[in-house]
Write an enzyme that holds these catalytic residues in place. Structure first.
Site, PDB file in Angstrom:
ATOM      1  N   TYR A  15      33.203 -63.806 172.659  1.00 30.22           N
ATOM      2  CA  TYR A  15      32.858 -65.227 172.656  1.00 30.22           C
ATOM      3  C   TYR A  15      34.005 -66.161 173.047  1.00 30.22           C
ATOM      4  O   TYR A  15      33.821 -67.378 173.068  1.00 30.22           O
ATOM      5  CB  TYR A  15      32.350 -65.636 171.270  1.00 30.22           C
ATOM      6  N   GLU A  75      33.697 -59.926 168.285  1.00 27.21           N
ATOM      7  CA  GLU A  75      33.351 -59.448 166.952  1.00 27.21           C
ATOM      8  C   GLU A  75      32.721 -58.068 167.080  1.00 27.21           C
ATOM      9  O   GLU A  75      31.738 -57.885 167.821  1.00 27.21           O
ATOM     10  CB  GLU A  75      32.357 -60.410 166.287  1.00 27.21           C
ATOM     11  N   ASP A  80      29.839 -64.481 150.038  1.00 23.06           N
ATOM     12  CA  ASP A  80      30.516 -65.495 150.845  1.00 23.06           C
ATOM     13  C   ASP A  80      30.373 -66.873 150.223  1.00 23.06           C
ATOM     14  O   ASP A  80      31.310 -67.679 150.236  1.00 23.06           O
ATOM     15  CB  ASP A  80      29.929 -65.516 152.257  1.00 23.06           C
ATOM     16  N   ALA A  81      29.189 -67.150 149.682  1.00 23.16           N
ATOM     17  CA  ALA A  81      28.958 -68.467 149.083  1.00 23.16           C
ATOM     18  C   ALA A  81      29.847 -68.674 147.859  1.00 23.16           C
ATOM     19  O   ALA A  81      30.408 -69.766 147.653  1.00 23.16           O
ATOM     20  CB  ALA A  81      27.486 -68.614 148.701  1.00 23.16           C
ATOM     21  N   SER A 136      41.415 -68.903 162.296  1.00 24.19           N
ATOM     22  CA  SER A 136      40.147 -68.816 161.582  1.00 24.19           C
ATOM     23  C   SER A 136      39.367 -70.100 161.852  1.00 24.19           C
ATOM     24  O   SER A 136      39.731 -70.875 162.741  1.00 24.19           O
ATOM     25  CB  SER A 136      40.415 -68.637 160.085  1.00 24.19           C
ATOM     26  N   LEU A 137      38.317 -70.345 161.114  1.00 21.00           N
ATOM     27  CA  LEU A 137      37.519 -71.556 161.261  1.00 21.00           C
ATOM     28  C   LEU A 137      37.335 -72.232 159.908  1.00 21.00           C
ATOM     29  O   LEU A 137      37.219 -71.551 158.883  1.00 21.00           O
ATOM     30  CB  LEU A 137      36.134 -71.233 161.834  1.00 21.00           C
ATOM     31  N   ARG A 152      42.286 -58.859 163.976  1.00 18.68           N
ATOM     32  CA  ARG A 152      42.940 -60.163 163.825  1.00 18.68           C
ATOM     33  C   ARG A 152      44.100 -60.112 162.849  1.00 18.68           C
ATOM     34  O   ARG A 152      45.092 -60.821 162.996  1.00 18.68           O
ATOM     35  CB  ARG A 152      41.919 -61.204 163.349  1.00 18.68           C
ATOM     36  N   CYS A 197      11.725 -27.220 143.722  1.00 20.79           N
ATOM     37  CA  CYS A 197      11.380 -28.608 143.390  1.00 20.79           C
ATOM     38  C   CYS A 197      10.454 -29.141 144.471  1.00 20.79           C
ATOM     39  O   CYS A 197      10.841 -29.226 145.645  1.00 20.79           O
ATOM     40  CB  CYS A 197      12.642 -29.466 143.308  1.00 20.79           C
ATOM     41  N   TYR A 206      32.723 -67.196 147.324  1.00 22.66           N
ATOM     42  CA  TYR A 206      34.094 -67.331 147.831  1.00 22.66           C
ATOM     43  C   TYR A 206      34.322 -68.748 148.370  1.00 22.66           C
ATOM     44  O   TYR A 206      35.348 -69.378 148.088  1.00 22.66           O
ATOM     45  CB  TYR A 206      34.339 -66.301 148.929  1.00 22.66           C
ATOM     46  N   CYS A 226      15.144 -33.170 136.185  1.00 20.68           N
ATOM     47  CA  CYS A 226      14.452 -33.709 137.351  1.00 20.68           C
ATOM     48  C   CYS A 226      13.062 -34.213 136.957  1.00 20.68           C
ATOM     49  O   CYS A 226      12.290 -33.479 136.325  1.00 20.68           O
ATOM     50  CB  CYS A 226      14.332 -32.624 138.421  1.00 20.68           C
ATOM     51  N   LYS A 234      27.844 -72.454 157.636  1.00 18.66           N
ATOM     52  CA  LYS A 234      27.475 -71.248 156.887  1.00 18.66           C
ATOM     53  C   LYS A 234      26.074 -71.387 156.302  1.00 18.66           C
ATOM     54  O   LYS A 234      25.768 -72.386 155.625  1.00 18.66           O
ATOM     55  CB  LYS A 234      28.493 -70.986 155.768  1.00 18.66           C
ATOM     56  N   CYS A 263      19.202 -32.767 141.476  1.00 17.29           N
ATOM     57  CA  CYS A 263      18.319 -31.762 140.885  1.00 17.29           C
ATOM     58  C   CYS A 263      18.793 -30.381 141.319  1.00 17.29           C
ATOM     59  O   CYS A 263      19.113 -30.159 142.487  1.00 17.29           O
ATOM     60  CB  CYS A 263      16.884 -32.008 141.336  1.00 17.29           C
ATOM     61  N   GLU A 316      26.742 -71.440 168.857  1.00 21.09           N
ATOM     62  CA  GLU A 316      26.610 -69.991 168.969  1.00 21.09           C
ATOM     63  C   GLU A 316      26.281 -69.397 167.606  1.00 21.09           C
ATOM     64  O   GLU A 316      26.698 -69.942 166.577  1.00 21.09           O
ATOM     65  CB  GLU A 316      27.922 -69.363 169.473  1.00 21.09           C
ATOM     66  N   ASP A 368      28.468 -61.550 161.778  1.00 20.30           N
ATOM     67  CA  ASP A 368      29.206 -61.137 160.581  1.00 20.30           C
ATOM     68  C   ASP A 368      29.757 -59.732 160.807  1.00 20.30           C
ATOM     69  O   ASP A 368      29.121 -58.728 160.503  1.00 20.30           O
ATOM     70  CB  ASP A 368      28.278 -61.160 159.368  1.00 20.30           C
ATOM     71  N   CYS A 398      10.381 -31.671 138.892  1.00 17.24           N
ATOM     72  CA  CYS A 398      10.224 -30.245 138.591  1.00 17.24           C
ATOM     73  C   CYS A 398      10.783 -29.837 137.231  1.00 17.24           C
ATOM     74  O   CYS A 398      10.584 -28.702 136.795  1.00 17.24           O
ATOM     75  CB  CYS A 398      10.879 -29.398 139.677  1.00 17.24           C
TER      76      CYS A 398
END
Length: 683
Positions: free
Chosen positions: A225, A173, A36-37, A85-86, A139, A435, A39, A411, A317, A429, A116, A120, A414
């Site tokens: 909400y 949500e 998200d950061a 959106s926000l 949405r 095993c 983006y 593996c 955010k 395996c 609030e 996510d 075994c």
């Protein structure tokens, strides 16, 4: 200058294309490739460039678009007004600027806000008519969304009927609790299926299903909400503030995130932000920020909105916490079904207030994709703020002698050959019960609460039994003696008595528990219950063909092939024979079903239904003694038609076969004293 202008225009177009691509990955595919950061940084850069160079700003810019496109297979719902959106802020300074901007626009010194937690998940719009849920939609792009009414009806947290019989359209949500997300990914990892990146993706993928039964199995939850609007001219209470709206939603019986707070100044908002920046960690749901809303609803209307977002609200955010550490080793563990799972052993580091020293790398594809090597410096974060994960490698710090990780071909426990089946991401395996790692996990699973429920057979006891050589297969559990157990370290007379009693009691468990306990791939509790209810005995199930298994409602080709393969193995057949000889129950008690209106009749079910999934309706008809057919013929006694029924209704009319709606059919059954109610999943 011309070259500078050309470079700026090129960068704007480049950013627009990148954001559109990542919007598609996030909203339409539920498979984001960036955080998200990351983006938000793209959005902030494009926003600044479009502000400074309006000649290249488009009215159809991605910055003015909300969400993603609707899947037409789910049906389309049109919104009026649009679902917005926000706008985001990322610092206390930006939050103060927003507050002052709103206060200045209103001519008020200290307007009140409601703060609030921002869940996510996946945004939904739900409509209630006279207190009854009649429609639910995602949405989408804000103007049109996907009709997910049947799926939302499967979410237990969302009431079908409100405590207050109002008519309203509300917004909320849908999310997946962290515990449910972790359990889901553990199952998918064991089954070799792709993992969900985070709870938000899992929730979105679970809700946007064509089969509502998948939604029902995913343990989704929800918070509401906003009252978007009151429906028609129906009476409703007068609500003046956002704070009061949340209280009303809660009193009506809807789930509301409980930590909202009215804030009478910007300093109170900042204090709320500072508190929840750390206090959110123990919650069982992801919060990617906070939402700050002007409390007075009349003042909200006065400020209005832009094409994309309201002017009276903003999302703060949280910055993702990523910490640099070193991969000391990559270990391989072997699970119950033989799946080899790589785990990064890390230099211990503090992330989100806890010490992290291990992080699952899931499978070979992820190691290759991120090019993770022993000795690498890597950024670690907690996915959903709870599960440690390696985000990326800081390759500038890579040691010169670091080499690509090579997945083992045998593996590590075994020494058996390791295989990767087509279409799967996991190596397995091939050693089976030979095993020790698979045997250990299988024994723990066999005795677990939802399987045979053998109290006292935890991992420590299993380790003692294995180290003493007392158990080599699950049937050996039923041969244990008091002398065997009391000879074990730290195992007294009382412990031995209790374990032996619990083992003896487990012999009478119903067949569906034994089927689940045996650990067939893709056979969870629900599938085990379906199989036991349909075949009633272990012998009939063991001899069933793939075609006979697929005929069971909700059983697909993958599950059918897995069951057939399990019973084709000589070792498995031998274990089951031994369990029978040792007194373990091999039958499922058949419910005594009285005569019903559909007993012995052939029923065709077609279309989509509002009150229950189609497969659930078909399963109940079968339980009531009816036979469900896929096509209409002269032998068909009744057609139950939902929405978009297709050609089967036309065929029924042609043959004069009676047709009922879902509601008519349920009322008919209820009047006969045979209502189709309850759950079909064994609970």
């Amino acid at each position: 200058m011309a070259s500078d202008a050309s470079a700026i225009e090129h960068r704007i177009r480049q950013l627009q294309e990148a954001i559109a691509y990542h919007n598609h990955r996030y909203y339409d595919l539920d498979a984001p490739e960036i955080t998200d950061a990351e983006y938000d940084s793209l959005v902030q850069e494009l926003s600044a460039l479009e502000r400074d160079y309006p000649q290249w700003r488009s009215q159809t810019s991605v910055l003015r678009q909300v969400g993603g496109s609707a899947n037409p297979q789910l049906g389309v719902v049109h919104f009026s007004p649009r679902v917005l959106s926000l706008n985001n802020v990322h610092s206390e300074e930006e939050l103060r600027d927003f507050y002052l901007r709103v206060a200045s626009s209103l001519g008020l010194a200290d307007p009140a806000f409601t703060a609030e937690l921002k869940i996510d998940g996946l945004s939904v719009v739900v409509t209630y008519q006279d207190g009854h849920l009649i429609q639910a939609a995602t949405r989408g792009d804000g103007s049109t969304g996907e009709d997910v009414t049947a799926n939302v009806r499967m979410i237990q947290a969302i009431p079908q009927t409100l405590a207050t019989p109002v008519s309203m359209e509300i917004r909320g949500e849908v999310y997946m609790p962290r515990t449910a997300f972790e359990a889901l990914n553990n199952r998918r990892e064991e089954e070799g299926q792709p993992l969900f990146a985070n709870p938000r993706n899992a929730a979105a993928g679970s809700l946007r299903q064509l089969d509502p039964q998948v939604t029902a199995e995913r343990e989704l939850a929800a918070f509401f909400y906003q009252i978007r609007q009151w429906v028609a001219d129906a009476p409703h209470p007068v609500i003046a503030t956002q704070h009061a709206a949340l209280e009303f939603l809660r009193e009506a019986g809807l789930p509301v995130e409980p930590h909202f707070q009215r804030c009478d100044s910007v300093d109170e908002i900042i204090a709320y932000v500072q508190h929840w920046s750390t206090a959110r960690q123990p919650l069982n749901y992801d919060t990617d920020g906070l939402v700050i809303k002007l409390d007075d609803l009349a003042l909200q209307d006065q400020l209005g909105e832009t094409q994309k977002a309201p002017r009276w609200a903003v999302a703060y955010k949280f910055p993702p916490e990523e910490v640099l550490t070193v991969v000391k080793d990559i270990e391989i563990s072997v699970g119950r079904t033989g799946v080899l799972t790589p785990t990064a052993i890390l230099q211990p580091v503090t992330v989100a207030q806890t010490t992290v020293s291990r992080a699952s790398l899931h499978n070979e594809d992820i190691i290759r994709e991120r090019d993770i090597r022993v000795g690498d410096s890597v950024y670690v974060r907690k996915a959903g703020e709870i599960i440690p994960e390696v985000v990326r490698v800081e390759k500038t710090l890579r040691p010169k002698d670091a080499v690509p990780f090579v997945f083992p071909q045998v593996c590590p426990v075994c020494g058996s050959e390791v295989v990767r089946l087509p279409g799967e991401s996991a190596y397995r395996c091939t050693g089976g019960m030979a095993c020790p790692a698979q045997l250990r996990e299988s024994l723990i699973h066999f005795g677990s609460r939802d399987a045979m429920d053998i109290e006292g057979l935890g991992d420590k006891t299993v380790d003692l039994l294995l180290s003493a050589g007392l158990v080599r297969r699950v049937d050996d559990l039923y041969r244990l003696s008091r002398a065997d157990l009391t000879a074990l370290p730290r195992f007294g007379e009382m412990s031995a008595t209790n374990l032996l009693r619990s083992i003896e009691d487990s012999k009478s468990q119903p067949l569906h528990r034994l089927i689940f306990a045996l650990g067939m791939r893709f056979v969870g509790q629900r599938v085990a219950t379906l199989l036991a209810s349909h075949f009633h005995t272990m012998d009939k199930l063991a001899s069933a063909s793939a075609e006979e298994l697929i005929a069971v409602p909700e059983i697909g080709e993958t599950i059918a092939n897995s069951v057939v393969h399990f019973f084709a193995q000589p070792l498995n057949r031998e274990v089951i024979a031994n369990l029978r000889q040792l007194g373990v129950n091999m039958t499922e008690q058949q419910a005594v079903m009285k005569e019903t209106p559909v007993t012995g009749k052939t029923i065709v079910v077609t279309g989509t239904f509002g009150q229950m999934p189609r497969k659930q309706l078909e399963a109940w008809i079968t339980q009531a003694g009816g036979k469900v057919a896929s096509s209409v013929s002269r032998r068909t006694a009744l057609v139950i038609a939902g929405d978009k029924p297709g050609s089967k209704v036309a065929k029924a009319l042609e043959l004069s076969v009676p047709i009922m709606s879902e509601q008519e059919f349920l009322e008919w059954m209820a009047k006969s004293g045979s209502p189709l109610t309850g759950s079909d999943d064994g609970r």
